[in-house]
Design a protein around this motif. Structure first.
Motif, PDB file in Angstrom:
ATOM      1  N   SER A  29      -3.319  -8.856   7.145  1.00  8.49           N
ATOM      2  CA  SER A  29      -2.670  -9.658   6.040  1.00  8.49           C
ATOM      3  C   SER A  29      -1.136  -9.236   5.975  1.00  8.49           C
ATOM      4  N   PHE A  30      -0.721  -8.198   6.814  1.00 12.29           N
ATOM      5  CA  PHE A  30       0.485  -7.776   6.675  1.00 12.29           C
ATOM      6  C   PHE A  30       1.390  -8.446   7.989  1.00 12.29           C
ATOM      7  N   ILE A  31       0.733  -9.333   8.740  1.00 13.69           N
ATOM      8  CA  ILE A  31       1.452  -9.945   9.818  1.00 13.69           C
ATOM      9  C   ILE A  31       1.858 -11.467   9.134  1.00 13.69           C
ATOM     10  N   LYS A  40      -2.666 -14.606  14.786  1.00 15.23           N
ATOM     11  CA  LYS A  40      -2.549 -13.861  13.475  1.00 15.23           C
ATOM     12  C   LYS A  40      -4.036 -14.093  12.869  1.00 15.23           C
ATOM     13  N   ARG A  41      -4.557 -15.281  12.838  1.00 14.59           N
ATOM     14  CA  ARG A  41      -5.957 -15.604  12.157  1.00 14.59           C
ATOM     15  C   ARG A  41      -6.792 -14.483  12.901  1.00 14.59           C
ATOM     16  N   GLU A  42      -6.774 -14.620  14.188  1.00 10.51           N
ATOM     17  CA  GLU A  42      -7.800 -13.592  15.009  1.00 10.51           C
ATOM     18  C   GLU A  42      -7.675 -12.339  14.609  1.00 10.51           C
ATOM     19  N   GLN A  43      -6.431 -11.842  14.024  1.00 12.76           N
ATOM     20  CA  GLN A  43      -6.343 -10.289  13.837  1.00 12.76           C
ATOM     21  C   GLN A  43      -6.796  -9.861  12.641  1.00 12.76           C
ATOM     22  N   ALA A  85       1.482  -0.793  12.653  1.00 12.83           N
ATOM     23  CA  ALA A  85       0.582   0.247  11.862  1.00 12.83           C
ATOM     24  C   ALA A  85       0.822   1.537  12.177  1.00 12.83           C
ATOM     25  N   GLU A  86       1.075   2.170  13.347  1.00 12.87           N
ATOM     26  CA  GLU A  86       1.448   3.348  13.603  1.00 12.87           C
ATOM     27  C   GLU A  86       2.579   4.037  12.814  1.00 12.87           C
ATOM     28  N   ARG A  87       3.364   3.136  12.701  1.00 14.13           N
ATOM     29  CA  ARG A  87       4.738   3.653  12.109  1.00 14.13           C
ATOM     30  C   ARG A  87       4.870   3.268  10.508  1.00 14.13           C
ATOM     31  N   LYS A  88       3.644   2.669  10.174  1.00 13.56           N
ATOM     32  CA  LYS A  88       3.373   2.355   8.710  1.00 13.56           C
ATOM     33  C   LYS A  88       4.391   1.358   8.138  1.00 13.56           C
ATOM     34  N   PHE A  89       4.620   0.271   8.748  1.00 11.97           N
ATOM     35  CA  PHE A  89       5.650  -0.719   8.036  1.00 11.97           C
ATOM     36  C   PHE A  89       4.813  -1.557   7.138  1.00 11.97           C
ATOM     37  N   SER A  90       5.345  -2.069   6.047  1.00 12.28           N
ATOM     38  CA  SER A  90       4.466  -2.850   5.118  1.00 12.28           C
ATOM     39  C   SER A  90       4.667  -4.395   5.784  1.00 12.28           C
ATOM     40  N   PRO A  92       0.884  -1.325   0.069  1.00 16.58           N
ATOM     41  CA  PRO A  92      -0.195  -0.018  -0.040  1.00 16.58           C
ATOM     42  C   PRO A  92       0.852   1.274   0.003  1.00 16.58           C
ATOM     43  N   ALA A  93       0.524   2.262  -0.670  1.00 13.30           N
ATOM     44  CA  ALA A  93       1.265   3.638  -0.539  1.00 13.30           C
ATOM     45  C   ALA A  93       1.446   4.147   0.692  1.00 13.30           C
ATOM     46  N   GLY A  94       2.734   4.717   0.809  1.00 14.89           N
ATOM     47  CA  GLY A  94       2.901   5.190   2.097  1.00 14.89           C
ATOM     48  C   GLY A  94       3.651   4.197   3.173  1.00 14.89           C
ATOM     49  N   ARG A  95       3.429   2.982   2.671  1.00 12.66           N
ATOM     50  CA  ARG A  95       4.175   1.954   3.673  1.00 12.66           C
ATOM     51  C   ARG A  95       5.298   1.354   3.218  1.00 12.66           C
ATOM     52  N   LYS A  96       6.360   1.002   4.108  1.00 11.18           N
ATOM     53  CA  LYS A  96       7.682   0.691   3.813  1.00 11.18           C
ATOM     54  C   LYS A  96       8.276  -0.113   4.783  1.00 11.18           C
ATOM     55  N   GLY A  97       8.983  -0.796   4.672  1.00 13.82           N
ATOM     56  CA  GLY A  97      10.115  -1.572   5.653  1.00 13.82           C
ATOM     57  C   GLY A  97       9.308  -2.601   6.359  1.00 13.82           C
ATOM     58  N   THR A  98      10.295  -3.302   7.141  1.00 13.82           N
ATOM     59  CA  THR A  98       9.841  -4.548   7.938  1.00 13.82           C
ATOM     60  C   THR A  98      10.243  -4.270   9.600  1.00 13.82           C
ATOM     61  N   LEU A  99       9.234  -4.851  10.392  1.00 14.56           N
ATOM     62  CA  LEU A  99       9.263  -4.717  11.745  1.00 14.56           C
ATOM     63  C   LEU A  99       9.289  -6.295  12.147  1.00 14.56           C
TER      64      LEU A  99
END
Length: 181
Positions: A90-92, A84-87, A45-50, A16-23
């Motif tokens: 898709s980014f996890i 993860k399923r409960e959440q 999510a707050e720091r916009k990691f992909s 998604p636009a504006g998202r980058k990097g990996t935590l």
């Protein structure tokens, strides 16, 4: 005019636009609660990691690093997959390298694998104890210039190398500035 051709795997979707990097949440996940997992997901999510990568450690890795007894890896992985399923996010992702190796995996090997698979920039999400442990490794100074640390909470004691590289780490939910003990 030179054109660069890029090859992508079939089914590739751009982040998604504006998202980058990996935590990367690097831990045994033996004592990590659902609330702490939610805090890590909120920080991502707050720091916009992909991607938020949950990296559970094999029993042998934990034994060599901390001498602490832990449940078998498959039980801890099952709990993470269920969370993860409960959440429904898709980014996890739950990383399975340790399960494939089925033995001790040095942190250097894990970080090289992560760098080869996931998008940069890289942030390691660590508990204060794990951050101090990481700082005690001889390869810490080599890796800290390639990634940043995001600690789950402010550490009571700070390892001298962690103190030296104070500008390379932050506390999740903090004000964006490195923590001053």
């Amino acid at each position: 005019m030179k054109r660069d051709i890029q090859h992508v795997p079939y089914g590739y979707e751009a982040p998604p636009a504006g998202r980058k990097g990996t935590l990367i949440f690097y831990d045994s996940f033996e004592h990590i609660t659902g609330e702490e997992l939610m805090k890590a997901a909120a920080a991502a999510a707050e720091r916009k990691f992909s991607k938020l990568v949950l990296y559970p450690l094999h029993e042998e890795t934990v034994r060599r690093m901390t001498k602490e007894p832990v449940k078998p890896l498959y039980k801890r992985e099952d709990r993470l997959h269920e969370w993860k399923r409960e959440q429904g996010q898709s980014f996890i992702t739950v990383e399975g390298l340790e399960g494939k190796r089925k033995k001790y995996t040095p942190l250097d090997t894990a970080l090289r694998h992560i760098a080869g698979v996931y998008a940069a920039p890289y942030f390691l999400y660590l508990t204060p104890d794990m951050a101090n442990l990481f700082a005690s490794f001889s390869s810490f100074e080599e890796w800290i210039v390639k990634l940043r640390l995001l600690l789950s909470e402010a550490p009571a004691q700070v390892h001298p190398r962690l103190e030296k590289f104070r500008h390379r780490w932050d506390v999740a939910g903090g004000d964006g500035m490195p923590h001053t003990p």
